[in-house]
Design a protein around this motif. Structure first.
Motif, PDB file in Angstrom:
ATOM      1  N   MET A 116      43.574  24.460  58.043  1.00 39.82           N
ATOM      2  CA  MET A 116      42.686  24.664  56.899  1.00 39.82           C
ATOM      3  C   MET A 116      41.526  25.605  57.244  1.00 39.82           C
ATOM      4  O   MET A 116      40.927  25.457  58.317  1.00 39.82           O
ATOM      5  CB  MET A 116      42.105  23.305  56.496  1.00 39.82           C
ATOM      6  N   PHE A 117      41.232  26.516  56.365  1.00 42.79           N
ATOM      7  CA  PHE A 117      40.154  27.493  56.576  1.00 42.79           C
ATOM      8  C   PHE A 117      40.374  28.373  57.823  1.00 42.79           C
ATOM      9  O   PHE A 117      39.419  28.924  58.348  1.00 42.79           O
ATOM     10  CB  PHE A 117      38.783  26.802  56.667  1.00 42.79           C
ATOM     11  N   GLU A 118      41.636  28.440  58.298  1.00 46.93           N
ATOM     12  CA  GLU A 118      41.904  29.188  59.536  1.00 46.93           C
ATOM     13  C   GLU A 118      41.524  30.672  59.394  1.00 46.93           C
ATOM     14  O   GLU A 118      40.899  31.254  60.265  1.00 46.93           O
ATOM     15  CB  GLU A 118      43.397  29.083  59.915  1.00 46.93           C
ATOM     16  N   GLU A 119      41.909  31.259  58.263  1.00 52.75           N
ATOM     17  CA  GLU A 119      41.612  32.674  58.040  1.00 52.75           C
ATOM     18  C   GLU A 119      40.106  32.900  57.959  1.00 52.75           C
ATOM     19  O   GLU A 119      39.568  33.843  58.514  1.00 52.75           O
ATOM     20  CB  GLU A 119      42.286  33.159  56.742  1.00 52.75           C
ATOM     21  N   MET A 120      39.450  31.957  57.260  1.00 52.01           N
ATOM     22  CA  MET A 120      38.003  32.043  57.078  1.00 52.01           C
ATOM     23  C   MET A 120      37.286  32.025  58.430  1.00 52.01           C
ATOM     24  O   MET A 120      36.341  32.759  58.673  1.00 52.01           O
ATOM     25  CB  MET A 120      37.571  30.821  56.249  1.00 52.01           C
ATOM     26  N   ALA A 121      37.780  31.160  59.329  1.00 60.54           N
ATOM     27  CA  ALA A 121      37.130  30.982  60.629  1.00 60.54           C
ATOM     28  C   ALA A 121      37.211  32.236  61.487  1.00 60.54           C
ATOM     29  O   ALA A 121      36.427  32.426  62.398  1.00 60.54           O
ATOM     30  CB  ALA A 121      37.750  29.808  61.372  1.00 60.54           C
ATOM     31  N   LYS A 122      38.167  33.099  61.161  1.00 53.17           N
ATOM     32  CA  LYS A 122      38.336  34.304  61.981  1.00 53.17           C
ATOM     33  C   LYS A 122      37.354  35.402  61.601  1.00 53.17           C
ATOM     34  O   LYS A 122      37.157  36.359  62.323  1.00 53.17           O
ATOM     35  CB  LYS A 122      39.773  34.828  61.847  1.00 53.17           C
ATOM     36  N   LYS A 123      36.770  35.289  60.405  1.00 54.63           N
ATOM     37  CA  LYS A 123      35.860  36.359  59.991  1.00 54.63           C
ATOM     38  C   LYS A 123      34.459  35.821  59.762  1.00 54.63           C
ATOM     39  O   LYS A 123      34.241  34.616  59.644  1.00 54.63           O
ATOM     40  CB  LYS A 123      36.401  37.079  58.755  1.00 54.63           C
ATOM     41  N   SER A 124      33.520  36.751  59.711  1.00 51.91           N
ATOM     42  CA  SER A 124      32.126  36.363  59.492  1.00 51.91           C
ATOM     43  C   SER A 124      31.956  35.883  58.053  1.00 51.91           C
ATOM     44  O   SER A 124      32.774  36.182  57.190  1.00 51.91           O
ATOM     45  CB  SER A 124      31.234  37.571  59.753  1.00 51.91           C
ATOM     46  N   ALA A 125      30.912  35.107  57.804  1.00 53.54           N
ATOM     47  CA  ALA A 125      30.644  34.638  56.440  1.00 53.54           C
ATOM     48  C   ALA A 125      30.323  35.824  55.541  1.00 53.54           C
ATOM     49  O   ALA A 125      29.745  36.813  55.990  1.00 53.54           O
ATOM     50  CB  ALA A 125      29.473  33.664  56.458  1.00 53.54           C
ATOM     51  N   GLY A 126      30.723  35.721  54.281  1.00 56.58           N
ATOM     52  CA  GLY A 126      30.506  36.810  53.339  1.00 56.58           C
ATOM     53  C   GLY A 126      29.063  37.282  53.308  1.00 56.58           C
ATOM     54  O   GLY A 126      28.780  38.477  53.333  1.00 56.58           O
ATOM     55  N   TRP A 127      28.162  36.318  53.306  1.00 57.67           N
ATOM     56  CA  TRP A 127      26.740  36.646  53.186  1.00 57.67           C
ATOM     57  C   TRP A 127      26.133  37.181  54.482  1.00 57.67           C
ATOM     58  O   TRP A 127      24.959  37.493  54.538  1.00 57.67           O
ATOM     59  CB  TRP A 127      25.970  35.414  52.724  1.00 57.67           C
ATOM     60  N   LEU A 128      26.937  37.258  55.560  1.00 61.97           N
ATOM     61  CA  LEU A 128      26.410  37.795  56.824  1.00 61.97           C
ATOM     62  C   LEU A 128      27.044  39.130  57.169  1.00 61.97           C
ATOM     63  O   LEU A 128      26.685  39.774  58.131  1.00 61.97           O
ATOM     64  CB  LEU A 128      26.671  36.813  57.963  1.00 61.97           C
ATOM     65  N   LYS A 129      28.014  39.554  56.334  1.00 62.88           N
ATOM     66  CA  LYS A 129      28.810  40.716  56.706  1.00 62.88           C
ATOM     67  C   LYS A 129      28.083  42.032  56.463  1.00 62.88           C
ATOM     68  O   LYS A 129      28.350  43.014  57.123  1.00 62.88           O
ATOM     69  CB  LYS A 129      30.130  40.702  55.924  1.00 62.88           C
ATOM     70  N   ILE A 184      35.380  27.654  46.260  1.00 62.21           N
ATOM     71  CA  ILE A 184      34.891  28.766  47.076  1.00 62.21           C
ATOM     72  C   ILE A 184      35.473  30.076  46.541  1.00 62.21           C
ATOM     73  O   ILE A 184      36.697  30.228  46.438  1.00 62.21           O
ATOM     74  CB  ILE A 184      35.278  28.576  48.557  1.00 62.21           C
ATOM     75  N   ALA A 185      34.593  30.999  46.202  1.00 61.19           N
ATOM     76  CA  ALA A 185      35.024  32.306  45.698  1.00 61.19           C
ATOM     77  C   ALA A 185      35.589  33.132  46.851  1.00 61.19           C
ATOM     78  O   ALA A 185      35.217  32.894  48.000  1.00 61.19           O
ATOM     79  CB  ALA A 185      33.841  33.036  45.062  1.00 61.19           C
ATOM     80  N   PRO A 186      36.499  34.078  46.552  1.00 64.06           N
ATOM     81  CA  PRO A 186      37.150  34.826  47.647  1.00 64.06           C
ATOM     82  C   PRO A 186      36.146  35.538  48.559  1.00 64.06           C
ATOM     83  O   PRO A 186      36.364  35.633  49.756  1.00 64.06           O
ATOM     84  CB  PRO A 186      38.028  35.853  46.924  1.00 64.06           C
ATOM     85  N   SER A 187      35.057  36.031  48.020  1.00 66.89           N
ATOM     86  CA  SER A 187      34.073  36.754  48.843  1.00 66.89           C
ATOM     87  C   SER A 187      33.268  35.799  49.713  1.00 66.89           C
ATOM     88  O   SER A 187      32.559  36.211  50.603  1.00 66.89           O
ATOM     89  CB  SER A 187      33.092  37.492  47.943  1.00 66.89           C
ATOM     90  N   GLU A 188      33.371  34.483  49.418  1.00 67.66           N
ATOM     91  CA  GLU A 188      32.576  33.459  50.112  1.00 67.66           C
ATOM     92  C   GLU A 188      31.093  33.554  49.778  1.00 67.66           C
ATOM     93  O   GLU A 188      30.289  32.846  50.370  1.00 67.66           O
ATOM     94  CB  GLU A 188      32.714  33.570  51.624  1.00 67.66           C
ATOM     95  N   LYS A 189      30.725  34.458  48.876  1.00 65.86           N
ATOM     96  CA  LYS A 189      29.314  34.560  48.518  1.00 65.86           C
ATOM     97  C   LYS A 189      28.941  33.533  47.462  1.00 65.86           C
ATOM     98  O   LYS A 189      27.773  33.276  47.227  1.00 65.86           O
ATOM     99  CB  LYS A 189      28.991  35.972  48.011  1.00 65.86           C
ATOM    100  N   VAL A 190      29.952  32.990  46.807  1.00 66.83           N
ATOM    101  CA  VAL A 190      29.678  31.980  45.787  1.00 66.83           C
ATOM    102  C   VAL A 190      30.503  30.725  46.068  1.00 66.83           C
ATOM    103  O   VAL A 190      31.679  30.810  46.412  1.00 66.83           O
ATOM    104  CB  VAL A 190      30.007  32.512  44.377  1.00 66.83           C
ATOM    105  N   SER A 191      29.838  29.586  45.962  1.00 63.65           N
ATOM    106  CA  SER A 191      30.576  28.318  46.023  1.00 63.65           C
ATOM    107  C   SER A 191      30.023  27.396  44.940  1.00 63.65           C
ATOM    108  O   SER A 191      28.885  27.564  44.485  1.00 63.65           O
ATOM    109  CB  SER A 191      30.447  27.671  47.402  1.00 63.65           C
ATOM    110  N   ILE A 192      30.859  26.455  44.496  1.00 65.75           N
ATOM    111  CA  ILE A 192      30.401  25.481  43.499  1.00 65.75           C
ATOM    112  C   ILE A 192      30.719  24.086  44.035  1.00 65.75           C
ATOM    113  O   ILE A 192      31.886  23.752  44.270  1.00 65.75           O
ATOM    114  CB  ILE A 192      31.097  25.704  42.143  1.00 65.75           C
ATOM    115  N   MET A 193      29.653  23.318  44.324  1.00 69.16           N
ATOM    116  CA  MET A 193      29.872  21.940  44.756  1.00 69.16           C
ATOM    117  C   MET A 193      30.019  21.073  43.520  1.00 69.16           C
ATOM    118  O   MET A 193      29.234  21.193  42.573  1.00 69.16           O
ATOM    119  CB  MET A 193      28.689  21.448  45.569  1.00 69.16           C
TER     120      MET A 193
END
Lengths: 347, 347
Positions: B1-14, B105-114
Motif C-alpha cells: 500500500m502506498f508503495e509508489e507514493m513512498a518512492k517519490k517526494s510529497a507533492g507539496w515538497l516537489k 487523496i488527490a493524484p498530485s497529493e496536494k489535496v486530501s479530504i479526511m
C-alpha cells in the motif's frame, strides 16, 4: 628562523614505526652534566654563558655534531620557542626560563640537546612507534660524541650526577607516547594507570590530566633511574607498554563487537567535522583526530594515512600554525586558519 | 500500500515556491459537514459508516474526484497510517481514532479530504512556499465539487457549521510552515511569537514546543474564523508571515555581519555530520537540516538543492524510512538506516 623546518613534518612523525596503531613515539632523554661547572640552577650568568660557549666549541670541533645547528635561546623569539616546544625539541620548562640556555638540533630533528635546562645537557632522541633500542642507539651516538669532547660529571659509585636526585645514575628517562581511545571509551583507563603505577612506572595524560586528557594520548615513563641499568629501564618500559598495547587491543575488539555502529558513528562524525568545520580549537582537533586515528587502526577509515593525521596534529598547535602560514594571529584567527589547514590536509 | 507514493517526494515538497528561503509550505483546511448527519464525535458507528459510503459514492459520481483514491482507514495498517501523517495527508488526531474514518487523496497529493475526523469532511490543500491564493484556489476547486454532490450544513447567519465552534463560519484554517533559524539563534523568537499572538494569530513550534522546537520550524495559523471572511483570514496570515520573513531576514543579516565564521562553522559541521554519521535520530536530522537549509538560504552551501533537503526531511521520518526500504525496523535499526539514506541522498 626555522622556516624550512616549519614546512615539513617533525622527524619523529615522518615514518611509521612498530606498533604504530597504538604507539606514536618513543623518546629517550639522557641527563648529563659537565665537570667543573655548577648545575644551571645554582650557576651565575657568567658560568651559564661559559658552559654555552664550551658546548658550542665542542660542536664546532666535531664533524658529526657540526651537521646540526646550535641556537642560543636569546636569539629565539616567543613564537619560535613555542614552536620548538610543540615539536618536542625543547621542554616547556626551558620555555619558562630561556635566559642563558641553548638548543642543538640534529639535521634529522630526531635528536636535540638542550643546554642549561635543569642539567647542563639533556640529550634527547625521539623516533616513531615503539622503538626502544633504535632510539637508545640514536641517543647514545650523540652522547658518545659529546662525551668524547666534554668531560661529564661521573661518579663511579653513583653514575652520572644530575641536578635532581631522581635522575642520578644512568640519567636516563625513557617514555612512550600512546593512544588509548579503547581504554578510555571502555572506562578501563584508571585501572590500567593504577596497574602500571604499581610496576613503578608512570602513566599520565600527555595533554591535560585526569578527565581532561585530550586526544586520549598518554605517556608511559620511568620515575627513577638510580640503581637500575639502562637496559633494565628500557626493558621495563617496553614490557609494560606491550601489556598496555594488548589491553588497548582487547578494549578495541570489545568495542567493535559490542558497539560497532556507535564506534563507526563516532569515527565518521569526527572525520566529517574535521573535513567541514570552519572554526576549530587545537583541543578539539586533538580529540577529533583521536577518533579518526582509531578509525584507521580498526580499518573503518581506509583512505587516509597516519602521516596525515600526525601532520595535522603537529600543525594544529598555535606556534606551528603561525609559522606554517608565516603570520602572527590571535586565538580567534588561529581557530579559523586551523580549520582551513585541516580541510586542506584532508582534501 | 502506498508503495509508489513512498518512492517519490510529497507533492507539496516537489516544487520551489515563493519565499522558499523561509517558507516551506502553505496549507489550507476547510471544515465541512453534511446536512442530516450527526457530527462524527456524536455519531454512532452506523451513521459514520453511512457517511463514508455517502462520500465514497459522491467520489464515484465525479470525473474530477474520480482521479483520486479513497481509502477506508480500516484498510490502513499502523505503519501506513503513520506514513500518511508524516506526509501531512491525515492528522495525528485521525491516527489516534481510525475507526470508521477515511481519506481521499488527490493524484498530485496536494489535496486530501479526511472523512469523519472532527468534522465530516476536512478538505486540505498544501503547496510549496508562500502561496495563499494558489492554495485557496486548489482547496476551493475540491470544495466546490464536493459541495455540488453533497449537501453541506450551512447557516445563512453563521456560515458553515462545524463540530468545534472555533471553526464555525468559513471553516477555514490557513497555516504557513516557516523556518526561523535566524530568530532562534538571535533569541528573538519569543518576542516575535508574542507580537504575532497579539495580532490574533498563533505561532507554534511545528515539531515540539518551547525550547524543544526541532529544526527551527514554526507554524503560523489563524485561531478563529467566525465573523471573518476567507479573504480577511488569508490576507492576515500573508501579512503577518511577510513581517516574520522580514524579521528573519534581518536576523540572518545581523548574524552574517556579526558572526559569519561561527554561522558558517555551524552550517558546515551540520553538513559534515549528515554526510558522514552512521547513526542518526530523526530529531537530530531535523536540527542538522535546519543549519544546512540556512546555509543554502544565505548562499554558504551552493552545491545542494532545497529539494534534496526537503526529501531528506520527509524520508527521515520513521514510517517513511520503513516504507522507503520496504522493511519493518525498530528504532535502533532505523537510526542506522536513516544515516545510510542521508549519506546516499547527499552523495
Amino acid at each position: 628562523m626555522f622556516e624550512e623546518m616549519a614546512k615539513k613534518s617533525a622527524g619523529w612523525l615522518k615514518e611509521v614505526g612498530e606498533e604504530s596503531s597504538v604507539v606514536l613515539s618513543t623518546r629517550i632523554r639522557l641527563a648529563r652534566n659537565i665537570a667543573g661547572f655548577n648545575f644551571p640552577n645554582s650557576a651565575d650568568k657568567e658560568t651559564r654563558e661559559k658552559l654555552l660557549e664550551y658546548f658550542d666549541s665542542a660542536v664546532g670541533k666535531s664533524e658529526f655534531l657540526g651537521q646540526g645547528n646550535f641556537y642560543r635561546t636569546e636569539e629565539i623569539d616567543r613564537t619560535n620557542s613555542s614552536f620548538l616546544v610543540e615539536r618536542h625539541l625543547i621542554s616547556p620548562t626551558m620555555l619558562d626560563n630561556l635566559d642563558g640556555s641553548g638548543v642543538f638540533i640534529a639535521p634529522s630533528e630526531k635528536v636535540s640537546i638542550m643546554v642549561n635546562e635543569e642539567d647542563h645537557l639533556r640529550i634527547q632522541a625521539i623516533t616513531t612507534g615503539l622503538e626502544m633500542d633504535r632510539t637508545m642507539e640514536l641517543a647514545a651516538q650523540f652522547d658518545n660524541e659529546v662525551g668524547r669532547l666534554l668531560e661529564y660529571d661521573y661518579d663511579s659509585d653513583f653514575g652520572f650526577l644530575t641536578a635532581c636526585p631522581t635522575n642520578v645514575g644512568t640519567g636516563l628517562r625513557a617514555s612512550v607516547l600512546i593512544h588509548l581511545p579503547g581504554l578510555v571509551l571502555t572506562r578501563e583507563i584508571e585501572k590500567i594507570i593504577r596497574k602500571v603505577t604499581k610496576m613503578g612506572l608512570a602513566v599520565r595524560g600527555f595533554y591535560g590530566e585526569g578527565t581532561d586528557v585530550m586526544g586520549n594520548l598518554f605517556q608511559v615513563s620511568n620515575q627513577t633511574t638510580l640503581g637500575q641499568s639502562e637496559s633494565d629501564i628500557l626493558e621495563a618500559i617496553e614490557r609494560v607498554t606491550r601489556i598496555i598495547i594488548n589491553d588497548e587491543a582487547a578494549a578495541r575488539s570489545r568495542l567493535e563487537e559490542e558497539a560497532f555502529d556507535q564506534i563507526c558513528d563516532k569515527i565518521w562524525r569526527a572525520y566529517g567535522i574535521l573535513k567541514h568545520a570552519r572554526v576549530l580549537s587545537s583541543e578539539e582537533v586533538m580529540n577529533l583526530l583521536s577518533a579518526v586515528r582509531l578509525g584507521l587502526a580498526i580499518n573503518v577509515i581506509k583512505t587516509l594515512s597516519i602521516e596525515t593525521i600526525n601532520d595535522i596534529l603537529l600543525l594544529s598547535q598555535p606556534a606551528h600554525l603561525m609559522k606554517y602560514y608565516g603570520e602572527d594571529m590571535d586565538a580567534d584567527r588561529r581557530d579559523i586558519v586551523r580549520a582551513e589547514m585541516v580541510r586542506e590536509k584532508l582534501a
